[in-house]
Design a protein around this motif. Structure first.
Motif, PDB file in Angstrom:
ATOM      1  N   ILE A   1       7.557  39.362  58.942  1.00 13.90           N
ATOM      2  CA  ILE A   1       7.898  38.226  59.809  1.00 13.90           C
ATOM      3  C   ILE A   1       7.041  38.253  61.071  1.00 13.90           C
ATOM      4  N   ILE A   2       6.974  39.419  61.694  1.00 13.70           N
ATOM      5  CA  ILE A   2       6.220  39.535  62.948  1.00 13.70           C
ATOM      6  C   ILE A   2       4.747  39.222  62.729  1.00 13.70           C
ATOM      7  N   GLU A   3       4.176  39.739  61.651  1.00 10.40           N
ATOM      8  CA  GLU A   3       2.763  39.474  61.370  1.00 10.40           C
ATOM      9  C   GLU A   3       2.530  37.988  61.088  1.00 10.40           C
ATOM     10  N   LEU A   4       3.481  37.347  60.432  1.00 12.91           N
ATOM     11  CA  LEU A   4       3.313  35.940  60.070  1.00 12.91           C
ATOM     12  C   LEU A   4       3.418  35.026  61.286  1.00 12.91           C
ATOM     13  N   ILE A   5       4.388  35.299  62.176  1.00 12.98           N
ATOM     14  CA  ILE A   5       4.611  34.382  63.302  1.00 12.98           C
ATOM     15  C   ILE A   5       3.668  34.644  64.474  1.00 12.98           C
ATOM     16  N   LYS A   6       2.807  35.664  64.354  1.00 11.48           N
ATOM     17  CA  LYS A   6       1.821  35.896  65.413  1.00 11.48           C
ATOM     18  C   LYS A   6       0.898  34.698  65.578  1.00 11.48           C
TER      19      LYS A   6
ATOM     20  N   LYS B   1       1.501  49.047  53.034  1.00 13.53           N
ATOM     21  CA  LYS B   1       0.805  48.469  51.882  1.00 13.53           C
ATOM     22  C   LYS B   1       1.559  47.248  51.362  1.00 13.53           C
ATOM     23  N   ALA B   2       2.880  47.322  51.349  1.00 11.00           N
ATOM     24  CA  ALA B   2       3.685  46.195  50.872  1.00 11.00           C
ATOM     25  C   ALA B   2       3.469  44.968  51.742  1.00 11.00           C
ATOM     26  N   VAL B   3       3.450  45.157  53.070  1.00 16.87           N
ATOM     27  CA  VAL B   3       3.234  44.035  53.991  1.00 16.87           C
ATOM     28  C   VAL B   3       1.845  43.441  53.778  1.00 16.87           C
ATOM     29  N   LYS B   4       0.845  44.306  53.682  1.00 12.18           N
ATOM     30  CA  LYS B   4      -0.535  43.835  53.500  1.00 12.18           C
ATOM     31  C   LYS B   4      -0.678  43.057  52.190  1.00 12.18           C
ATOM     32  N   ASN B   5      -0.116  43.615  51.119  1.00  7.84           N
ATOM     33  CA  ASN B   5      -0.232  42.940  49.826  1.00  7.84           C
ATOM     34  C   ASN B   5       0.460  41.574  49.858  1.00  7.84           C
ATOM     35  N   TRP B   6       1.590  41.509  50.546  1.00  7.71           N
ATOM     36  CA  TRP B   6       2.318  40.247  50.637  1.00  7.71           C
ATOM     37  C   TRP B   6       1.513  39.209  51.415  1.00  7.71           C
ATOM     38  N   LEU B   7       0.936  39.609  52.537  1.00  8.39           N
ATOM     39  CA  LEU B   7       0.114  38.687  53.325  1.00  8.39           C
ATOM     40  C   LEU B   7      -1.126  38.262  52.551  1.00  8.39           C
ATOM     41  N   ASP B   8      -1.750  39.220  51.846  1.00  7.30           N
ATOM     42  CA  ASP B   8      -2.943  38.905  51.054  1.00  7.30           C
ATOM     43  C   ASP B   8      -2.625  37.962  49.900  1.00  7.30           C
ATOM     44  N   ASN B   9      -1.342  37.955  49.501  1.00 11.61           N
ATOM     45  CA  ASN B   9      -0.921  37.079  48.405  1.00 11.61           C
ATOM     46  C   ASN B   9      -0.375  35.753  48.945  1.00 11.61           C
ATOM     47  N   SER B  10      -0.907  35.341  50.094  1.00  9.60           N
ATOM     48  CA  SER B  10      -0.543  34.066  50.726  1.00  9.60           C
ATOM     49  C   SER B  10       0.921  34.016  51.135  1.00  9.60           C
ATOM     50  N   GLY B  11       1.492  35.170  51.509  1.00 17.11           N
ATOM     51  CA  GLY B  11       2.878  35.209  51.976  1.00 17.11           C
ATOM     52  C   GLY B  11       3.886  34.934  50.886  1.00 17.11           C
ATOM     53  N   ARG B  12       3.597  35.427  49.689  1.00 17.76           N
ATOM     54  CA  ARG B  12       4.532  35.282  48.579  1.00 17.76           C
ATOM     55  C   ARG B  12       4.580  36.584  47.786  1.00 17.76           C
ATOM     56  N   GLY B  13       5.760  36.872  47.232  1.00 14.95           N
ATOM     57  CA  GLY B  13       5.832  38.045  46.379  1.00 14.95           C
ATOM     58  C   GLY B  13       7.167  38.748  46.427  1.00 14.95           C
ATOM     59  N   ILE B  14       7.289  39.762  45.578  1.00 17.24           N
ATOM     60  CA  ILE B  14       8.505  40.548  45.424  1.00 17.24           C
ATOM     61  C   ILE B  14       8.272  41.939  45.984  1.00 17.24           C
ATOM     62  N   ILE B  15       9.158  42.365  46.876  1.00 11.54           N
ATOM     63  CA  ILE B  15       9.104  43.715  47.435  1.00 11.54           C
ATOM     64  C   ILE B  15      10.129  44.551  46.685  1.00 11.54           C
ATOM     65  N   SER B  16       9.654  45.358  45.744  1.00 14.35           N
ATOM     66  CA  SER B  16      10.538  46.150  44.887  1.00 14.35           C
ATOM     67  C   SER B  16      10.521  47.602  45.348  1.00 14.35           C
ATOM     68  N   LEU B  17      11.440  47.918  46.246  1.00 15.80           N
ATOM     69  CA  LEU B  17      11.573  49.281  46.768  1.00 15.80           C
ATOM     70  C   LEU B  17      12.953  49.810  46.414  1.00 15.80           C
ATOM     71  N   CYS B  18      13.018  51.062  46.016  1.00 14.17           N
ATOM     72  CA  CYS B  18      14.303  51.647  45.654  1.00 14.17           C
ATOM     73  C   CYS B  18      15.221  51.727  46.872  1.00 14.17           C
ATOM     74  N   THR B  19      16.491  51.864  46.605  1.00 16.99           N
ATOM     75  CA  THR B  19      17.487  51.988  47.667  1.00 16.99           C
ATOM     76  C   THR B  19      17.108  53.117  48.617  1.00 16.99           C
ATOM     77  N   GLY B  20      17.120  52.821  49.918  1.00 20.83           N
ATOM     78  CA  GLY B  20      16.804  53.824  50.925  1.00 20.83           C
ATOM     79  C   GLY B  20      15.343  53.889  51.310  1.00 20.83           C
ATOM     80  N   ALA B  21      14.516  53.048  50.687  1.00 21.00           N
ATOM     81  CA  ALA B  21      13.081  53.100  50.965  1.00 21.00           C
ATOM     82  C   ALA B  21      12.645  52.123  52.051  1.00 21.00           C
ATOM     83  N   GLY B  22      13.557  51.334  52.616  1.00 22.62           N
ATOM     84  CA  GLY B  22      13.230  50.519  53.783  1.00 22.62           C
ATOM     85  C   GLY B  22      12.704  49.132  53.497  1.00 22.62           C
TER      86      GLY B  22
END
Length: 726
Positions: free
Chosen positions: A296-301, A266-287
Motif C-alpha cells: 500500500i505504502i509503495e503504491l500510494i507514494k 520479494k513478494a512486494v516487488k513481484n506484486w508491483l512488477d505484476n502491475s499491482g495484481r497477484g496472490i500473496i501465498s504465505l503460510c500462517t505466521g509468515a507476515g
C-alpha cells in the motif's frame, strides 16, 4: 455471543463506576435470558426493564420480571388476600401512575419499548407480595436480584436494590455485587437461579406470585408506537468515552521496529512488477499483513488510490486497524458494531474529498459481510480514481455470494492474501480467484517457515478413537444420504453435491468431531498435564465456510462438547481452563491470551473456531485437537497457528484425535464396509500430512501401518466429493 467477551468487576459502585455502560448494557447485550426480581416498584423499574436489552431482544431473548407494588401496608396485604377483584383493583391503583403518566420523552420511549416487549411476548411480568403468614413487619416483597444467561449457558447474577425514583440517579447510584459461573461461583449463581424459579412458579413459602393484571397490561399497550427508538440508551445515557475516527498528518511509513524478511520484500516487488495484481501465498505466521501494508505504502507514494480491505471476521478487522495505525495509514473501519459512529457518513465524506483531490488516498476496511451490502458497493462505484482491493483470507471470496463482487472494471489493483488459495472441492471458485487476482507472486509454505526458523518445529502424536455403535450407525445413515445428493454436472463428468448434501456433510463432520470416546481419551492424556501450562484443546467442527455459520455463535453440539471438556479439566482434574470461542470481543481475547501467556491464571484454553482464520496465540505449546476438518486448507491453518514462535518455546506438540469407525483390534478384513473406508481415508490423509513435517514422523508410522494392514489398499486422493465442502 457469550459472557466470555466481558471483563467484569466483582462489584460496581458509583460514581467510580458507570453501571449502565460498564455492567447492564454489556451483560444484557450478551444475554438470551434475563430473570429479575425487584423490591419496591417505582419509575426506576421502568428503566430497569428496558435499559440495555435492545440487543438482547434482537437475538430473540426472553425476560422474566417479578415486581411488587410499592409500600404495601398490612391492610393492603389483607385486602389482596381477600379476593381476586380486590387484589386486581389494589395492584392497578398502586402501579397505574408509573405506567400511565410518563413525565418526559425518555419515559415515553421506554413505555413504548415495554409495550413492544409485552406484545411480542419477550417480557413476562408477575406480581409478588407477602403471604398472610409472612414474617414481615410492613408487608413488603424484598428480593433484589437478577440472573442473566448467555447463549452457551454461562450465568451472571447480581444483587442490588433500587430505592430511588429517578432513573438516572437510580441506575448510577446503585451498588451492585456480581457473581459469575465463569469465575467458579457455580453454586451461588445456580442457587440464585433456583430461588428465582421457585418464586416464579409460586412455590416460595413466604411470598405469593400471581400473573400481571390484564387491565394494567392494556394501559401499557396503549403507549405502543409503530416504531422503536433504537438509540434510546445511547441518547439518554451517552458513554463517557467514545472512540472517534482521527486522521493523522504523519506520512504513511513502515515502523522503525519492523524489519521485513527477504521473502516479504520479494513478494512486494513481484506484486508491483505484476502491475499491482497477484496472490500473496504465505503460510500462517509468515507476515502476509506486513506485505500488504508495505505494498500500500509503495503504491500510494506516486499514485492516488482508494484502498478497500476486506476480512472475514470483525476481530481480523480490529487487528488490521491496529497495524494500519502503526504504519500511519489513515483509515475508516466500517462494519456492524464498529467503534466509529456514523462511519457510513464518514466514508461518503472521505470519498467526496478524495474525488475532489482534497486527499491523496483513501483507505476503508470492512468485513466480507458488510462489503457485499448494496450501500458499500454503490459507494465504491462513486470513487472516480483507481481502486485497490485487498482481500484477507481470500479463499472465502471464491464462494458464489462473494465472487460476483470481483468486478474487473472496478479494481485496477488487486491483492489476495491466503496461505492456501485453492478452494477444496471447488474448482469453479478457485478458477474465479485466479482469473481476478492473477498469478501467485510468492508461495511460502509451512515447510519453508520451519526450515527458516520462522515457525516452531513440532512433534505429532495421532490419538486413535472409535465411534460408539450408536454413532457409527448414524454415520452410516448420513453417508448414505450424502451419496444420494451427489449430481453429475452438465459436462457429464464433474461431480457436484447439492446444498442439502453440504449440510449433511457438516452434520456428519459434527458427529465425528463430537465422538464421545474423545472425552475419555482426553481425560487420560490431560491427567498427566495437571501442572502444565500453555495447552490448547480445540473443539467443534463448524467453520466460517459452513452454510449456517454465524460469527459469534455456537451450535448445540459444540456447546455440549466445550462444556464437557471444561468440566473435565476444571472439576475432575482441578486445572484452570478458560473458554475461548468466536463469541469474545477483541479486548476479551487480548485479556485471555495475556492470562494464557502468563500461565498462572489460565493453564488451558478450550477453544472453538479460533484457529481457522486470524487469531494469534503464540504461546501454545501443546495442542489437543479433538475436531479436525477433512479440508486441507483448514487443518494446515490450524497447525500453522500452533507453530508460531514464542520466547522459550523450542518445540510444539500436537495431539490429533483420529476418528475411526471401530477399534483397531475389532477390525476383520472380510467385514470391512466401504463406508468405513471413506472415513479412514479422510483421517489417514491428514495423519500422513501432519507426520511428514514432524520431528518424530516415524512415530506415526505405526498407526499408518496398522490402518493399511487392516484396511488394505486405501485411495489417498484427498479430494473426494464426500469430503467437507469449501
Amino acid at each position: 455471543m457469550s459472557f466470555n467477551s466481558l471483563n467484569l468487576k466483582l462489584f460496581y459502585r458509583p460514581p467510580m463506576d458507570d453501571i449502565i455502560h460498564d455492567f447492564f448494557i454489556p451483560v444484557l447485550s450478551e444475554s438470551v435470558q434475563y430473570d429479575r426480581a425487584v423490591a419496591f416498584f417505582s419509575s426506576s423499574v421502568l428503566y430497569d426493564m428496558t435499559v440495555g436489552i435492545q440487543r438482547m431482544v434482537s437475538k430473540h431473548g426472553h425476560i422474566r420480571y417479578i415486581i411488587s407494588p410499592e409500600n404495601l401496608s398490612d391492610e393492603d396485604i389483607e385486602a389482596i388476600h381477600y379476593g381476586y377483584d380486590e387484589r386486581e383493583k389494589l395492584i392497578i391503583q398502586k402501579m397505574l401512575p408509573v405506567f400511565d403518566n410518563p413525565t418526559n420523552h425518555f419515559e415515553e420511549e421506554r413505555l413504548n419499548l415495554l409495550a413492544h416487549l409485552i406484545e411480542d411476548e419477550v417480557l413476562d411480568i408477575k406480581i409478588a407480595f407477602p403471604k398472610n403468614n409472612a414474617l414481615s413487619g410492613n408487608g413488603i416483597f424484598h428480593d433484589k436480584c437478577g440472573i442473566m444467561t448467555d447463549e452457551i449457558g454461562n450465568k451472571i447474577s447480581f444483587l442490588g436494590s433500587y430505592n430511588e425514583t429517578h432513573a438516572a440517579e437510580c441506575l448510577n447510584n446503585e451498588y451492585v455485587t456480581v457473581f459469575s459461573s465463569l469465575n467458579g461461583e457455580y453454586h451461588r449463581v445456580s442457587q440464585m437461579q433456583m430461588d428465582f424459579d421457585e418464586l416464579w412458579e409460586n412455590n416460595y413459602q413466604y411470598s405469593e406470585v400471581i400473573p400481571f393484571p390484564e387491565d394494567l397490561k392494556k394501559v401499557i399497550l396503549a403507549h405502543k408506537k409503530p416504531t422503536l427508538d433504537d438509540d434510546i440508551d445511547l441518547i439518554e445515557f451517552p458513554p463517557k468515552h467514545e472512540e472517534e475516527y482521527v486522521s493523522t498528518n504523519i506520512a504513511p511509513a513502515k515502523p522503525e521496529n519492523i524489519t521485513l524478511f527477504d521473502y516479504q520484500k520479494k513478494a512486494v516487488k513481484n506484486w508491483l512488477d505484476n502491475s499491482g495484481r497477484g496472490i500473496i501465498s504465505l503460510c500462517t505466521g509468515a507476515g502476509k499483513t506486513y506485505v500488504a501494508l508495505e505494498a500500500i505504502i509503495e503504491l500510494i507514494k506516486n499514485k492516488e488510490v482508494a484502498v478497500m480491505i476486506c476480512c472475514p471476521y470483525q476481530h481480523l478487522v480490529d487487528q488490521w486497524c491496529a497495524d494500519l495505525s502503526d504504519w500511519h495509514i489513515n483509515y475508516i473501519p466500517g462494519y456492524s458494531g464498529a467503534p466509529v459512529k456514523q462511519w457510513k457518513k464518514k466514508l461518503g465524506l472521505e470519498i467526496d474529498d478524495f474525488n475532489r483531490n482534497v486527499t491523496d488516498y483513501l483507505c476503508f476496511i470492512t468485513t466480507n459481510a458488510t462489503f457485499k451490502t448494496p450501500h458499500i458497493q454503490s459507494e465504491i462505484k462513486r470513487i472516480k480514481k483507481d481502486r485497490l482491493l485487498i482481500v484477507d483470507e481470500a479463499h472465502n471470496f471464491g464462494a458464489t455470494g462473494l465472487r460476483r463482487l470481483l468486478i474487473d472494471d472496478l479494481y485496477k489493483y488487486r491483492m489476495a492474501l491466503s496461505a492456501t488459495i485453492d478452494r477444496y472441492n471447488d474448482s469453479e471458485g478457485t478458477a474465479a480467484l485466479y482469473n481476478f487476482f492473477g498469478k501467485k507472486c510468492i508461495e511460502y509454505t509451512l515447510k519453508d517457515g520451519i526450515a527458516n526458523h520462522q515457525l516452531t518445529p513440532y512433534y505429532y502424536y495421532p490419538v486413535p478413537v472409535s465411534l460408539t455403535p450408536e454413532e457409527l450407525e448414524t454415520y452410516y445413515e448420513l453417508t448414505d444420504q450424502i451419496r444420494k445428493e451427489v449430481r453429475i454436472d452438465s459436462d457429464g463428468k464433474t461431480k457436484k453435491i447439492t446444498e442439502v448434501g453440504k449440510r449433511l456433510l457438516i452434520k456428519r463432520a459434527r458427529l465425528i468431531a463430537g465422538a464421545k470416546n474423545k472425552l475419555v481419551e482426553l481425560e487420560k492424556l490431560m491427567s498427566k498435564e495437571k501442572n502444565s501450562k500453555h495447552i490448547l484443546v480445540y473443539c467443534g467442527a463448524t467453520t466460517v465456510n459452513d452454510p449456517d455459520f454465524k460469527e459469534g455463535s455456537m451450535d448445540n453440539d459444540e456447546e455440549k462438547q466445550i462444556t464437557a471438556v471444561a468440566d473435565i479439566l476444571n472439576r475432575k482434574l482441578g486445572m484452570i481452563a478458560c473458554k475461548f470461542t468466536a463469541t469474545e470481543n477483541a479486548e476479551t481475547r487480548r485479556r485471555l491470551i495475556q492470562m494464557f501467556d502468563d500461565g498462572t491464571a489460565c493453564q488451558v484454553l478450550v477453544a472453538i473456531k479460533c484457529l481457522d482464520e486470524g487469531v494469534s496465540i503464540k504461546s501454545i505449546e501443546k495442542a489437543y485437537i479433538l475436531a479436525s476438518s477433512t479440508n486441507p486448507r483448514e487443518y494446515i491453518q490450524r497447525r500453522g497457528r500452533v507453530l508460531r514462535k514464542y520466547p522459550g518455546k523450542e518445540f510444539a506438540y500436537i495431539y490429533d484425535f483420529v476418528t475411526l469407525p471401530k477399534p483397531l483390534d475389532h477390525i476383520e478384513f472380510e467385514d470391512i464396509d466401504s463406508l468405513d473406508l471413506s472415513l479412514v481415508r479422510r483421517e489417514l490423509v491428514r495423519v500422513v500430512d501432519f507426520a511428514e513435517l514432524a520431528e518424530n514422523s516415524r512415530d506415526s508410522d505405526n498407526l499408518i501401518e496398522q490402518l493399511l494392514s487392516k484396511y488394505g489398499s486405501i485411495n489417498m486422493n484427498p479430494r473426494g466429493i464426500e469430503d467437507e465442502p469449501e
